[in-house]
Write an enzyme that holds these catalytic residues in place. Structure first.
Site, short mmCIF file in Angstrom:
data_model
loop_
_atom_site.label_atom_id
_atom_site.label_comp_id
_atom_site.label_asym_id
_atom_site.label_seq_id
_atom_site.Cartn_x
_atom_site.Cartn_y
_atom_site.Cartn_z
CE1 TYR A 1 -3.57 2.63 0.61
CE2 TYR A 1 -2.36 3.18 2.62
CZ TYR A 1 -3.35 3.47 1.70
OH TYR A 1 -4.12 4.59 1.86
CD GLU B 1 -7.55 6.80 5.67
OE1 GLU B 1 -7.48 6.69 6.92
OE2 GLU B 1 -6.59 6.57 4.91
CD1 TRP C 1 -3.23 1.40 6.29
CD2 TRP C 1 -5.32 2.11 6.55
NE1 TRP C 1 -3.76 1.66 5.03
CE2 TRP C 1 -5.04 2.10 5.17
CE3 TRP C 1 -6.60 2.52 6.96
CZ2 TRP C 1 -5.96 2.48 4.20
CZ3 TRP C 1 -7.52 2.90 5.99
CH2 TRP C 1 -7.19 2.88 4.63
#
Length: 191
Positions: A17, A39, A47
């Site tokens: 990512y 988000e 995350w």
């Protein structure tokens, strides 16, 4: 091995990512909608949890097609609460449907979600020069302005910290630390 931002060394999903997507300027409405939702889903979680569930999110939320997600009825939302592949939080699922409707309203009014969101950085990425992750703020005046505007429009899970993380993810802000191999790279998606 290249030097990366410290948060990106936790596992292969974070590395991929970071190396290919995080901080790359995106003006693709579907991608922006996806990252805004992810988000928000991340609030209170790591995350890495969201990255592990990302493909499931894409399947559950019609590959982030705002037109389709905006039509999710109560039955479809209830089914999502039973889907272990996503974060099963009623408020976050409801927010995704509401946000899809707001995306459509923004597109109708402004022509694109990208055009609307990028105005908060005057259409150009902000290029910071942090030498340490400790210097990177959790929010800024620009993320607070974005948050206020989105909340006023009816979006949910768009607080200033979420908006700043979104701005970082979508390349509105370059917060790669200066020693990161990605710091000097500038690419754009969906331009």
């Amino acid at each position: 091995m290249p030097t990366r931002c410290g948060w990106a060394n936790r596992g292969p999903l974070e590395v991929a990512y970071h190396d290919t997507e995080w901080g790359v300027p995106s003006r693709d409405d579907r991608h922006l909608f996806e990252l805004l939702i992810l988000e928000g889903a991340q609030a209170g979680l790591s995350w890495s949890t969201i990255l592990r569930k990302r493909e499931n999110y894409r399947k559950a939320f019609a590959r982030f097609d705002a037109v389709k997600v905006a039509r999710f009825d109560a039955r479809r939302r209830a089914a999502l609460l039973r889907d272990p592949g996503i974060v099963r939080n009623r408020q976050k699922i409801e927010a995704t449907v509401i946000n899809a409707r707001q995306v459509l309203a923004v597109q109708e009014e402004h022509g694109s979600l990208a055009g609307y969101l990028w105005q908060f950085v005057d259409g150009e990425p902000i290029r910071n020069a942090w030498t340490s992750l400790r210097q990177v703020p959790a929010e800024t005046e620009k993320s607070r302005a974005m948050s206020r505007a989105l909340v006023k429009r009816g979006f949910r899970f768009v607080g200033p910290t979420i908006c700043y993380a979104f701005m970082q993810a979508t390349g509105m802000v370059n917060d790669h630390i200066t020693t990161c191999f990605r710091y000097s790279r500038r690419r754009s998606q969906g331009t």
